[in-house]
Design a protein around this motif. Sequence first.
Motif, PDB file in Angstrom:
ATOM      1  N   PHE A   5       0.782  -1.234   0.000  1.00 53.13           N
ATOM      2  CA  PHE A   5       0.000   0.000   0.000  1.00 53.13           C
ATOM      3  C   PHE A   5       0.816   1.288   0.000  1.00 53.13           C
ATOM      4  O   PHE A   5       0.306   2.326  -0.423  1.00 53.13           O
ATOM      5  CB  PHE A   5      -0.975   0.010   1.181  1.00 53.13           C
ATOM      6  CG  PHE A   5      -2.146  -0.908   0.989  1.00 53.13           C
ATOM      7  CD1 PHE A   5      -3.193  -0.563   0.159  1.00 53.13           C
ATOM      8  CD2 PHE A   5      -2.202  -2.127   1.650  1.00 53.13           C
ATOM      9  CE1 PHE A   5      -4.279  -1.401  -0.016  1.00 53.13           C
ATOM     10  CE2 PHE A   5      -3.275  -2.978   1.479  1.00 53.13           C
ATOM     11  CZ  PHE A   5      -4.327  -2.618   0.644  1.00 53.13           C
ATOM     12  N   MET A   6       2.056   1.274   0.465  1.00 58.96           N
ATOM     13  CA  MET A   6       2.859   2.503   0.528  1.00 58.96           C
ATOM     14  C   MET A   6       2.934   3.230  -0.821  1.00 58.96           C
ATOM     15  O   MET A   6       2.727   4.441  -0.880  1.00 58.96           O
ATOM     16  CB  MET A   6       4.262   2.217   1.064  1.00 58.96           C
ATOM     17  CG  MET A   6       5.110   3.463   1.267  1.00 58.96           C
ATOM     18  SD  MET A   6       4.559   4.517   2.629  1.00 58.96           S
ATOM     19  CE  MET A   6       5.201   3.609   4.005  1.00 58.96           C
ATOM     20  N   PRO A   7       3.189   2.525  -1.931  1.00 59.28           N
ATOM     21  CA  PRO A   7       3.274   3.233  -3.219  1.00 59.28           C
ATOM     22  C   PRO A   7       1.939   3.822  -3.691  1.00 59.28           C
ATOM     23  O   PRO A   7       1.920   4.613  -4.624  1.00 59.28           O
ATOM     24  CB  PRO A   7       3.737   2.150  -4.203  1.00 59.28           C
ATOM     25  CG  PRO A   7       4.227   1.020  -3.388  1.00 59.28           C
ATOM     26  CD  PRO A   7       3.542   1.105  -2.069  1.00 59.28           C
ATOM     27  N   LEU A   8       0.841   3.451  -3.038  1.00 55.24           N
ATOM     28  CA  LEU A   8      -0.482   3.865  -3.500  1.00 55.24           C
ATOM     29  C   LEU A   8      -1.071   5.034  -2.725  1.00 55.24           C
ATOM     30  O   LEU A   8      -2.159   5.504  -3.065  1.00 55.24           O
ATOM     31  CB  LEU A   8      -1.442   2.670  -3.431  1.00 55.24           C
ATOM     32  CG  LEU A   8      -0.974   1.456  -4.229  1.00 55.24           C
ATOM     33  CD1 LEU A   8      -1.899   0.285  -4.007  1.00 55.24           C
ATOM     34  CD2 LEU A   8      -0.857   1.800  -5.703  1.00 55.24           C
ATOM     35  N   LEU A   9      -0.376   5.489  -1.685  1.00 60.89           N
ATOM     36  CA  LEU A   9      -0.873   6.639  -0.930  1.00 60.89           C
ATOM     37  C   LEU A   9      -1.092   7.820  -1.864  1.00 60.89           C
ATOM     38  O   LEU A   9      -0.267   8.092  -2.735  1.00 60.89           O
ATOM     39  CB  LEU A   9       0.108   7.043   0.160  1.00 60.89           C
ATOM     40  CG  LEU A   9       0.088   6.200   1.409  1.00 60.89           C
ATOM     41  CD1 LEU A   9       1.142   6.697   2.379  1.00 60.89           C
ATOM     42  CD2 LEU A   9      -1.274   6.183   2.062  1.00 60.89           C
ATOM     43  N   GLY A  10      -2.209   8.479  -1.705  1.00 57.55           N
ATOM     44  CA  GLY A  10      -2.507   9.651  -2.526  1.00 57.55           C
ATOM     45  C   GLY A  10      -3.162   9.311  -3.853  1.00 57.55           C
ATOM     46  O   GLY A  10      -3.510  10.207  -4.608  1.00 57.55           O
ATOM     47  N   THR A  11      -3.347   8.036  -4.139  1.00 67.01           N
ATOM     48  CA  THR A  11      -4.063   7.649  -5.360  1.00 67.01           C
ATOM     49  C   THR A  11      -5.481   7.219  -4.993  1.00 67.01           C
ATOM     50  O   THR A  11      -5.764   6.865  -3.849  1.00 67.01           O
ATOM     51  CB  THR A  11      -3.353   6.510  -6.126  1.00 67.01           C
ATOM     52  OG1 THR A  11      -3.278   5.357  -5.296  1.00 67.01           O
ATOM     53  CG2 THR A  11      -1.963   6.926  -6.556  1.00 67.01           C
ATOM     54  N   SER A  12      -6.349   7.244  -5.966  1.00 68.01           N
ATOM     55  CA  SER A  12      -7.739   6.897  -5.670  1.00 68.01           C
ATOM     56  C   SER A  12      -8.060   5.480  -6.111  1.00 68.01           C
ATOM     57  O   SER A  12      -7.466   4.948  -7.054  1.00 68.01           O
ATOM     58  CB  SER A  12      -8.695   7.896  -6.318  1.00 68.01           C
ATOM     59  OG  SER A  12      -8.532   7.897  -7.714  1.00 68.01           O
ATOM     60  N   LEU A  13      -9.014   4.893  -5.399  1.00 71.66           N
ATOM     61  CA  LEU A  13      -9.502   3.565  -5.742  1.00 71.66           C
ATOM     62  C   LEU A  13     -10.345   3.696  -7.005  1.00 71.66           C
ATOM     63  O   LEU A  13     -11.331   4.431  -7.027  1.00 71.66           O
ATOM     64  CB  LEU A  13     -10.343   3.000  -4.595  1.00 71.66           C
ATOM     65  CG  LEU A  13     -10.857   1.576  -4.769  1.00 71.66           C
ATOM     66  CD1 LEU A  13      -9.704   0.585  -4.733  1.00 71.66           C
ATOM     67  CD2 LEU A  13     -11.876   1.243  -3.681  1.00 71.66           C
ATOM     68  N   SER A  14      -9.940   3.032  -8.073  1.00 77.46           N
ATOM     69  CA  SER A  14     -10.648   3.162  -9.341  1.00 77.46           C
ATOM     70  C   SER A  14     -11.688   2.064  -9.550  1.00 77.46           C
ATOM     71  O   SER A  14     -12.701   2.282 -10.211  1.00 77.46           O
ATOM     72  CB  SER A  14      -9.662   3.181 -10.514  1.00 77.46           C
ATOM     73  OG  SER A  14      -8.811   2.065 -10.474  1.00 77.46           O
ATOM     74  N   GLU A  15     -11.446   0.897  -8.998  1.00 73.80           N
ATOM     75  CA  GLU A  15     -12.407  -0.200  -9.073  1.00 73.80           C
ATOM     76  C   GLU A  15     -11.941  -1.312  -8.155  1.00 73.80           C
ATOM     77  O   GLU A  15     -10.848  -1.267  -7.590  1.00 73.80           O
ATOM     78  CB  GLU A  15     -12.574  -0.732 -10.497  1.00 73.80           C
ATOM     79  CG  GLU A  15     -11.357  -1.456 -11.051  1.00 73.80           C
ATOM     80  CD  GLU A  15     -11.595  -2.068 -12.420  1.00 73.80           C
ATOM     81  OE1 GLU A  15     -12.475  -2.939 -12.542  1.00 73.80           O
ATOM     82  OE2 GLU A  15     -10.889  -1.667 -13.355  1.00 73.80           O
ATOM     83  N   TYR A  16     -12.761  -2.309  -7.998  1.00 72.51           N
ATOM     84  CA  TYR A  16     -12.383  -3.517  -7.283  1.00 72.51           C
ATOM     85  C   TYR A  16     -13.066  -4.691  -7.960  1.00 72.51           C
ATOM     86  O   TYR A  16     -14.044  -4.529  -8.685  1.00 72.51           O
ATOM     87  CB  TYR A  16     -12.771  -3.451  -5.803  1.00 72.51           C
ATOM     88  CG  TYR A  16     -14.256  -3.482  -5.586  1.00 72.51           C
ATOM     89  CD1 TYR A  16     -14.918  -4.689  -5.415  1.00 72.51           C
ATOM     90  CD2 TYR A  16     -14.998  -2.319  -5.574  1.00 72.51           C
ATOM     91  CE1 TYR A  16     -16.287  -4.728  -5.243  1.00 72.51           C
ATOM     92  CE2 TYR A  16     -16.365  -2.352  -5.406  1.00 72.51           C
ATOM     93  CZ  TYR A  16     -17.006  -3.552  -5.244  1.00 72.51           C
ATOM     94  OH  TYR A  16     -18.361  -3.590  -5.082  1.00 72.51           O
ATOM     95  N   ARG A  17     -12.524  -5.850  -7.709  1.00 74.74           N
ATOM     96  CA  ARG A  17     -13.116  -7.072  -8.255  1.00 74.74           C
ATOM     97  C   ARG A  17     -13.139  -8.139  -7.172  1.00 74.74           C
ATOM     98  O   ARG A  17     -12.163  -8.312  -6.447  1.00 74.74           O
ATOM     99  CB  ARG A  17     -12.327  -7.579  -9.464  1.00 74.74           C
ATOM    100  CG  ARG A  17     -12.386  -6.622 -10.628  1.00 74.74           C
ATOM    101  CD  ARG A  17     -11.675  -7.150 -11.841  1.00 74.74           C
ATOM    102  NE  ARG A  17     -11.529  -6.049 -12.802  1.00 74.74           N
ATOM    103  CZ  ARG A  17     -10.512  -5.922 -13.619  1.00 74.74           C
ATOM    104  NH1 ARG A  17      -9.554  -6.820 -13.630  1.00 74.74           N
ATOM    105  NH2 ARG A  17     -10.458  -4.904 -14.443  1.00 74.74           N
ATOM    106  N   CYS A  18     -14.253  -8.824  -7.088  1.00 80.44           N
ATOM    107  CA  CYS A  18     -14.366  -9.946  -6.161  1.00 80.44           C
ATOM    108  C   CYS A  18     -14.701 -11.205  -6.963  1.00 80.44           C
ATOM    109  O   CYS A  18     -15.205 -11.128  -8.087  1.00 80.44           O
ATOM    110  CB  CYS A  18     -15.403  -9.681  -5.085  1.00 80.44           C
ATOM    111  SG  CYS A  18     -17.045  -9.277  -5.682  1.00 80.44           S
TER     112      CYS A  18
END
Length: 169
Positions: free
Chosen positions: A18-31
């Motif tokens: 998760f560290m590289p993703l700070l400041g980015t937004s969640l664009s989608e998820y898949r289950c």
Amino acid sequence: MQYVSHLSKKIEAVRCAFMPLLGTSLSEYRCAEIFVEDDSSWDRWDDMPVRLFFGAADVVSVSWTDFNDLLVAPFEVLPDWYGTDSARIRWTNDRIPGLTNCIGRTLTDVFLGRGDMSVSGEEMEVWTRLVLGFDDLWLEIFNALDENGYQQHSTMPDGDFRRCVWTDG
């Protein structure tokens, strides 16, 4: 990909993912959904990792199993126990309301929290709550008895937490 159960290994895996993703937004998820032969239908399968997509191309897979084991990886992954001749699965979007509300929101914090568990009256130390901070929402992905459970919070949930990833803002 291996599940980890010790707190230090969980924190290390969470930071790496998760560290590289700070400041980015969640664009989608898949289950995952599993095909049920008896009635020829698809049902959500929370034993499989949820795949969180950030920005245009970054993904993190998260899955809980047993009572204390976490799989978190900075790529799409299947758990070791899922073999090539296992059940038919497919990956779908927008099936978990708490996750859907986080789409478009910016990742600001990630915590690992202590869960509640006792055996024969003795309290056990288990770290089974992953909490992601998205702007003004908190998403908890927790161990729901050998599968992923999900809960959305309007404030940081109560409990004993270790902050793994955060912004300075």
